[in-house]
Scaffold this motif. Structure first.
Motif, PDB file in Angstrom:
ATOM      1  N   PHE A 118      21.695  34.893  37.110  1.00 24.69           N
ATOM      2  CA  PHE A 118      22.449  33.657  36.878  1.00 24.69           C
ATOM      3  C   PHE A 118      23.571  33.886  35.858  1.00 24.69           C
ATOM      4  O   PHE A 118      24.716  33.461  36.073  1.00 24.69           O
ATOM      5  N   GLY A 119      23.258  34.568  34.771  1.00 28.06           N
ATOM      6  CA  GLY A 119      24.272  34.851  33.749  1.00 28.06           C
ATOM      7  C   GLY A 119      25.438  35.659  34.288  1.00 28.06           C
ATOM      8  O   GLY A 119      26.603  35.361  34.020  1.00 28.06           O
ATOM      9  N   LEU A 120      25.138  36.689  35.073  1.00 25.01           N
ATOM     10  CA  LEU A 120      26.205  37.501  35.674  1.00 25.01           C
ATOM     11  C   LEU A 120      27.045  36.684  36.651  1.00 25.01           C
ATOM     12  O   LEU A 120      28.270  36.837  36.708  1.00 25.01           O
ATOM     13  N   ALA A 121      26.387  35.814  37.410  1.00 23.69           N
ATOM     14  CA  ALA A 121      27.116  34.978  38.377  1.00 23.69           C
ATOM     15  C   ALA A 121      28.037  34.002  37.657  1.00 23.69           C
ATOM     16  O   ALA A 121      29.186  33.789  38.078  1.00 23.69           O
ATOM     17  N   VAL A 122      27.571  33.419  36.564  1.00 22.14           N
ATOM     18  CA  VAL A 122      28.409  32.505  35.777  1.00 22.14           C
ATOM     19  C   VAL A 122      29.592  33.265  35.196  1.00 22.14           C
ATOM     20  O   VAL A 122      30.744  32.816  35.272  1.00 22.14           O
ATOM     21  N   MET A 124      31.019  36.116  36.173  1.00 22.36           N
ATOM     22  CA  MET A 124      31.973  36.547  37.197  1.00 22.36           C
ATOM     23  C   MET A 124      32.796  35.367  37.708  1.00 22.36           C
ATOM     24  O   MET A 124      34.022  35.466  37.849  1.00 22.36           O
ATOM     25  N   THR A 125      32.135  34.256  37.960  1.00 24.40           N
ATOM     26  CA  THR A 125      32.846  33.079  38.468  1.00 24.40           C
ATOM     27  C   THR A 125      33.836  32.554  37.439  1.00 24.40           C
ATOM     28  O   THR A 125      34.992  32.244  37.782  1.00 24.40           O
ATOM     29  N   ALA A 126      33.427  32.468  36.193  1.00 17.77           N
ATOM     30  CA  ALA A 126      34.333  31.999  35.140  1.00 17.77           C
ATOM     31  C   ALA A 126      35.544  32.913  35.032  1.00 17.77           C
ATOM     32  O   ALA A 126      36.681  32.443  34.901  1.00 17.77           O
ATOM     33  N   TRP A 127      35.327  34.220  35.132  1.00 16.14           N
ATOM     34  CA  TRP A 127      36.442  35.160  35.034  1.00 16.14           C
ATOM     35  C   TRP A 127      37.434  34.963  36.183  1.00 16.14           C
ATOM     36  O   TRP A 127      38.644  35.039  35.977  1.00 16.14           O
ATOM     37  N   THR A 128      36.932  34.703  37.383  1.00 13.21           N
ATOM     38  CA  THR A 128      37.842  34.547  38.520  1.00 13.21           C
ATOM     39  C   THR A 128      38.702  33.296  38.406  1.00 13.21           C
ATOM     40  O   THR A 128      39.798  33.255  38.969  1.00 13.21           O
ATOM     41  N   TRP A 129      38.200  32.274  37.706  1.00  9.81           N
ATOM     42  CA  TRP A 129      38.936  31.014  37.631  1.00  9.81           C
ATOM     43  C   TRP A 129      39.846  30.897  36.419  1.00  9.81           C
ATOM     44  O   TRP A 129      40.773  30.104  36.432  1.00  9.81           O
ATOM     45  N   ARG A 130      39.591  31.643  35.375  1.00  6.37           N
ATOM     46  CA  ARG A 130      40.484  31.511  34.228  1.00  6.37           C
ATOM     47  C   ARG A 130      41.752  32.306  34.502  1.00  6.37           C
ATOM     48  O   ARG A 130      41.747  33.264  35.266  1.00  6.37           O
ATOM     49  N   GLY A 131      42.851  31.896  33.896  1.00  3.47           N
ATOM     50  CA  GLY A 131      44.118  32.564  34.129  1.00  3.47           C
ATOM     51  C   GLY A 131      44.081  34.001  33.613  1.00  3.47           C
ATOM     52  O   GLY A 131      43.749  34.222  32.470  1.00  3.47           O
ATOM     53  N   GLN A 132      44.388  34.926  34.461  1.00  7.06           N
ATOM     54  CA  GLN A 132      44.368  36.335  34.078  1.00  7.06           C
ATOM     55  C   GLN A 132      45.775  36.821  33.809  1.00  7.06           C
ATOM     56  O   GLN A 132      46.718  36.452  34.488  1.00  7.06           O
ATOM     57  N   ARG A 133      45.890  37.685  32.832  1.00  4.99           N
ATOM     58  CA  ARG A 133      47.186  38.304  32.520  1.00  4.99           C
ATOM     59  C   ARG A 133      47.376  39.552  33.386  1.00  4.99           C
ATOM     60  O   ARG A 133      46.419  40.107  33.883  1.00  4.99           O
TER      61      ARG A 133
END
Length: 137
Positions: A118-122, A124-133
């Motif tokens: 669950f922690g890894l899924a959260v 990974m998902t959070a990383w995909t949605w936040r603005g990346q440089r």
């Protein structure tokens, strides 16, 4: 303002790759959360939900496989970071271990491993949605 040479600029990741990783990671997270909900319901007496838990485990594993493919697309053709690929591989391995533990009814390691998944899924998902440089997903 002078722009840096083209060789130092990172290419922008195509939107379809970004969205495929976002979609698969988000759906994977939703099914992982669904697993927790279903498990909570059947340990409180709704034993018929064990079949749903098993079916959802299959869907979760398929989704992490699709996430893995999206992470490969992010890394290779799009020249994005490689770490999402390794996290996806880790998630796939952990899900398969989790499935085996569940099939063997080994609840003691099954529940803590679910928290890791669950922690890894959260994450990974959070990383995909936040603005990346630099053009990453």
């Amino acid at each position: 303002m002078i722009s840096p040479p083209a060789s130092t600029c990172r290419a922008r990741v195509p939107a379809w790759i970004v969205w495929s990783l976002r979609a698969t990671a988000t759906l994977h997270l939703a099914t992982v959360l669904g697993q927790a909900i279903i498990a909570g319901m059947f340990v409180t007496g709704e034993v018929d939900l064990l079949a749903h838990h098993s079916l959802n485990a299959t869907v979760t594993t398929v989704l992490v496989g699709l996430q893995l493919i999206a992470a490969i697309a992010l890394w290779r053709p799009a020249r994005g970071p490689v770490w999402p690929l390794w996290v996806s591989v880790l998630q796939a391995v952990l899900l398969n271990v989790q499935t085996l533990l569940g099939m063997e009814r080994l609840v003691a390691p099954h529940i803590p491993l679910a928290m890791v998944i669950f922690g890894l899924a959260v994450w990974m998902t959070a990383w995909t949605w936040r603005g990346q440089r630099r053009g990453a997903a």
